[in-house]
Scaffold this motif. Sequence first.
Motif, PDB file in Angstrom:
ATOM      1  N   VAL A 154       0.846  -1.194   0.000  1.00 22.02           N
ATOM      2  CA  VAL A 154       0.000   0.000   0.000  1.00 22.02           C
ATOM      3  C   VAL A 154       0.884   1.247   0.000  1.00 22.02           C
ATOM      4  N   VAL A 155       0.639   2.125  -0.961  1.00 21.10           N
ATOM      5  CA  VAL A 155       1.406   3.372  -1.029  1.00 21.10           C
ATOM      6  C   VAL A 155       0.530   4.437  -1.678  1.00 21.10           C
ATOM      7  N   GLY A 156       0.561   5.617  -1.112  1.00 17.03           N
ATOM      8  CA  GLY A 156      -0.232   6.713  -1.649  1.00 17.03           C
ATOM      9  C   GLY A 156       0.579   7.596  -2.580  1.00 17.03           C
ATOM     10  N   GLY A 157      -0.083   8.620  -3.078  1.00 11.59           N
ATOM     11  CA  GLY A 157       0.577   9.667  -3.831  1.00 11.59           C
ATOM     12  C   GLY A 157       0.650  10.913  -2.974  1.00 11.59           C
ATOM     13  N   ALA A 158       1.189  11.969  -3.536  1.00  9.94           N
ATOM     14  CA  ALA A 158       1.339  13.205  -2.775  1.00  9.94           C
ATOM     15  C   ALA A 158      -0.014  13.757  -2.323  1.00  9.94           C
ATOM     16  N   LYS A 159      -1.067  13.481  -3.089  1.00  7.85           N
ATOM     17  CA  LYS A 159      -2.391  14.011  -2.776  1.00  7.85           C
ATOM     18  C   LYS A 159      -3.283  13.000  -2.051  1.00  7.85           C
ATOM     19  N   THR A 160      -2.765  11.814  -1.768  1.00  5.70           N
ATOM     20  CA  THR A 160      -3.548  10.811  -1.054  1.00  5.70           C
ATOM     21  C   THR A 160      -3.610  11.159   0.424  1.00  5.70           C
ATOM     22  N   SER A 161      -4.796  11.073   1.009  1.00  6.78           N
ATOM     23  CA  SER A 161      -4.930  11.414   2.424  1.00  6.78           C
ATOM     24  C   SER A 161      -4.435  10.278   3.305  1.00  6.78           C
ATOM     25  N   GLU A 162      -3.979  10.643   4.491  1.00  7.67           N
ATOM     26  CA  GLU A 162      -3.554   9.641   5.468  1.00  7.67           C
ATOM     27  C   GLU A 162      -4.720   8.734   5.841  1.00  7.67           C
ATOM     28  N   GLU A 163      -5.911   9.297   5.892  1.00  2.12           N
ATOM     29  CA  GLU A 163      -7.099   8.516   6.222  1.00  2.12           C
ATOM     30  C   GLU A 163      -7.336   7.408   5.191  1.00  2.12           C
ATOM     31  N   THR A 164      -7.114   7.717   3.912  1.00  2.00           N
ATOM     32  CA  THR A 164      -7.299   6.716   2.863  1.00  2.00           C
ATOM     33  C   THR A 164      -6.306   5.578   3.023  1.00  2.00           C
ATOM     34  N   ILE A 165      -5.056   5.923   3.278  1.00  2.00           N
ATOM     35  CA  ILE A 165      -4.029   4.903   3.443  1.00  2.00           C
ATOM     36  C   ILE A 165      -4.351   4.008   4.635  1.00  2.00           C
ATOM     37  N   GLU A 166      -4.712   4.609   5.745  1.00  2.00           N
ATOM     38  CA  GLU A 166      -5.035   3.831   6.946  1.00  2.00           C
ATOM     39  C   GLU A 166      -6.261   2.962   6.727  1.00  2.00           C
ATOM     40  N   ARG A 167      -7.258   3.499   6.041  1.00  2.00           N
ATOM     41  CA  ARG A 167      -8.483   2.747   5.765  1.00  2.00           C
ATOM     42  C   ARG A 167      -8.188   1.569   4.848  1.00  2.00           C
ATOM     43  N   ALA A 168      -7.356   1.788   3.823  1.00  2.83           N
ATOM     44  CA  ALA A 168      -7.013   0.699   2.895  1.00  2.83           C
ATOM     45  C   ALA A 168      -6.258  -0.408   3.619  1.00  2.83           C
ATOM     46  N   ILE A 169      -5.287  -0.036   4.440  1.00  4.44           N
ATOM     47  CA  ILE A 169      -4.509  -1.035   5.182  1.00  4.44           C
ATOM     48  C   ILE A 169      -5.416  -1.820   6.118  1.00  4.44           C
ATOM     49  N   ALA A 170      -6.310  -1.131   6.825  1.00  2.00           N
ATOM     50  CA  ALA A 170      -7.217  -1.801   7.747  1.00  2.00           C
ATOM     51  C   ALA A 170      -8.158  -2.743   7.000  1.00  2.00           C
ATOM     52  N   PHE A 171      -8.627  -2.319   5.842  1.00  2.70           N
ATOM     53  CA  PHE A 171      -9.526  -3.163   5.067  1.00  2.70           C
ATOM     54  C   PHE A 171      -8.827  -4.424   4.589  1.00  2.70           C
ATOM     55  N   TYR A 172      -7.648  -4.270   3.985  1.00  2.00           N
ATOM     56  CA  TYR A 172      -6.937  -5.449   3.490  1.00  2.00           C
ATOM     57  C   TYR A 172      -6.627  -6.419   4.630  1.00  2.00           C
ATOM     58  N   ALA A 173      -6.233  -5.880   5.776  1.00  3.08           N
ATOM     59  CA  ALA A 173      -5.941  -6.738   6.925  1.00  3.08           C
ATOM     60  C   ALA A 173      -7.190  -7.472   7.392  1.00  3.08           C
ATOM     61  N   SER A 174      -8.339  -6.810   7.328  1.00  3.99           N
ATOM     62  CA  SER A 174      -9.585  -7.401   7.825  1.00  3.99           C
ATOM     63  C   SER A 174     -10.059  -8.573   6.973  1.00  3.99           C
ATOM     64  N   ILE A 175      -9.591  -8.660   5.734  1.00  6.94           N
ATOM     65  CA  ILE A 175     -10.033  -9.757   4.859  1.00  6.94           C
ATOM     66  C   ILE A 175      -8.946 -10.830   4.699  1.00  6.94           C
ATOM     67  N   GLY A 176      -7.959 -10.815   5.587  1.00  3.71           N
ATOM     68  CA  GLY A 176      -6.967 -11.879   5.591  1.00  3.71           C
ATOM     69  C   GLY A 176      -5.696 -11.592   4.830  1.00  3.71           C
ATOM     70  N   LYS A 177      -5.549 -10.372   4.322  1.00  2.00           N
ATOM     71  CA  LYS A 177      -4.325 -10.015   3.619  1.00  2.00           C
ATOM     72  C   LYS A 177      -3.240  -9.585   4.617  1.00  2.00           C
ATOM     73  N   LYS A 178      -2.007  -9.496   4.124  1.00  2.00           N
ATOM     74  CA  LYS A 178      -0.890  -8.989   4.906  1.00  2.00           C
ATOM     75  C   LYS A 178      -0.413  -7.690   4.248  1.00  2.00           C
ATOM     76  N   PRO A 179      -1.075  -6.573   4.577  1.00  2.92           N
ATOM     77  CA  PRO A 179      -0.685  -5.313   3.938  1.00  2.92           C
ATOM     78  C   PRO A 179       0.566  -4.727   4.579  1.00  2.92           C
ATOM     79  N   ILE A 180       1.410  -4.157   3.754  1.00  4.92           N
ATOM     80  CA  ILE A 180       2.554  -3.403   4.244  1.00  4.92           C
ATOM     81  C   ILE A 180       2.488  -2.004   3.656  1.00  4.92           C
ATOM     82  N   ARG A 181       2.962  -1.034   4.416  1.00  5.93           N
ATOM     83  CA  ARG A 181       2.921   0.345   3.939  1.00  5.93           C
ATOM     84  C   ARG A 181       4.278   0.776   3.428  1.00  5.93           C
ATOM     85  N   LEU A 182       4.306   1.270   2.203  1.00  4.50           N
ATOM     86  CA  LEU A 182       5.500   1.907   1.666  1.00  4.50           C
ATOM     87  C   LEU A 182       5.384   3.396   1.950  1.00  4.50           C
TER      88      LEU A 182
END
Length: 316
Positions: A154-182
Amino acid sequence: MAFNKPIRRIAIVGTGVIGASWAAYYLSRGFDVVATDPAPNAEENLRKYIENAWPLLVKAGLADGASRDRLKFTASMKQALSEADIVQENAPERPDFKIRLFAEMDQAAPEDAIIASSSSGITMDVMQSACKHPERCVVGHPFNPPHIVPLVEVVGGAKTSEETIERAIAFYASIGKKPIRLHKAIPGHAANRLQAALYKEMLFLIQQGVLDVADTDIAVSYGPGLRWGVMGQSLQWHLGGGAGGIHHFMDHLMGGLEGLMKSLEMPNVTPALKQTIIDGVVTESRGQSVEQLADEENNVMLGLLGLRAKAAKTIP
């Protein structure tokens, strides 16, 4: 932007191998999935892929409500995205195309929907550049095949909000994925760069006549690769340090490893080397098709993931 509603519906944009694999996985997790792709026979190919993948997903364990009947297909991207909570985009890797596509998805999807890209080579800065709501756009890059392998980068762009990144990571984790943040965008993300670094040395060893193709693969998969299926390299160096762990390793063993790293060289990727690899792989595969090898690999990986799940309390 506030993400208040629960995630129930996934839109899949692009149903090639990656998109189809994502669709199969989301269905197995109990979501409604709406897929879209303009290619001829896209729906037929998608449903065939999911049909073939389903027995392994059953073996891995289905979530409550999981059903292939929860898949819908439409040629209209606007319709596919109209009620999406998350969009998983898997379109061709062309910057100009991605820019136009993201602008269209941004216009079609509800304002509180996350738009995630499976892109492995184009940064989110580029893809979100023409969006009116770039803050909800993020890269959610899977490792292939997504319906088996848990890793998501998971990695955002300069205009991606922190909330979006956190929400994406939480979602992927909730469905059994192993998300990592770049924390920084970099070509190839992380896992593919690690693969490239290893393959660089494999090619060098083959070109120098140290090992043939088959023995190079054995050196990886029956040596460190076997351990990598249990824990990462840094944690393994902790074991390698003995009773002193990683502190002993860094104080007494890192110097030798550093010297070895400095001696690594770039191979000369010539046509002859490429043909050597081709010939070696054809021999190594022993007449099995790509599909047969992939099926066997997926079965073995599921077994490994089952063992890792049992050890999850003691091994990260």
